[in-house]
Design an enzyme around this catalytic site. Sequence first.
Site, mmCIF file in Angstrom:
data_model
loop_
_atom_site.group_PDB
_atom_site.id
_atom_site.type_symbol
_atom_site.label_atom_id
_atom_site.label_comp_id
_atom_site.label_asym_id
_atom_site.label_seq_id
_atom_site.Cartn_x
_atom_site.Cartn_y
_atom_site.Cartn_z
ATOM 1 N N SER A 63 -54.123 -11.274 -18.663
ATOM 2 C CA SER A 63 -53.239 -10.500 -19.530
ATOM 3 C C SER A 63 -52.259 -11.386 -20.295
ATOM 4 C CB SER A 63 -52.510 -9.377 -18.801
ATOM 5 O OG SER A 63 -52.035 -8.451 -19.757
ATOM 6 N N HIS A 68 -38.384 -13.254 -25.090
ATOM 7 C CA HIS A 68 -37.485 -13.155 -26.239
ATOM 8 C C HIS A 68 -36.158 -13.700 -25.730
ATOM 9 C CE1 HIS A 68 -40.476 -10.796 -28.290
ATOM 10 N NE2 HIS A 68 -40.549 -10.032 -27.223
ATOM 11 N N CYS A 83 -53.696 -8.401 -14.795
ATOM 12 C CA CYS A 83 -54.704 -7.410 -14.443
ATOM 13 C C CYS A 83 -55.434 -7.872 -13.188
ATOM 14 C CB CYS A 83 -55.716 -7.248 -15.580
ATOM 15 S SG CYS A 83 -54.974 -6.717 -17.131
#
Length: 129
Positions: A63, A68, A83
């Site tokens: 995944s 940020h 996953c």
Amino acid sequence: MDTMGRHVISELWGCDTNKLNNMEFIEQVFVNAALRAGAEVREVAFHKFAPQGVSGVVIISESHLTIHSFPEHGYASIDVYTCGPVIDPNVAAEFIARELNATTSEVLELPRGMGPVKPEKRLSHSAVK
């Protein structure tokens, strides 16, 4: 019921502001975090904003990891989503928090793919015109 994935959302506060503004450093930390968790790195994309801040993603076979950063607040928002049952996203999230010298780490782990969201937890948004 088994999950289709585990999604760790981490709010990191009190981070080293110089590290939060260093794109090359953050990129290396995220690649290393993925590898430490046992993930297979596929692609890497990071962007440095002016005057400050970095956003980026490491795509893994299992995944992704994202960030940020907000150096002016000593804050970073990170997601680690994996996953399958093999990779523990907490390993990567904890490594990232340590490398950024976070003094506070608030973590939420969500199991993904467990079926329909219960109505009381579902958010509805109308289209913007």
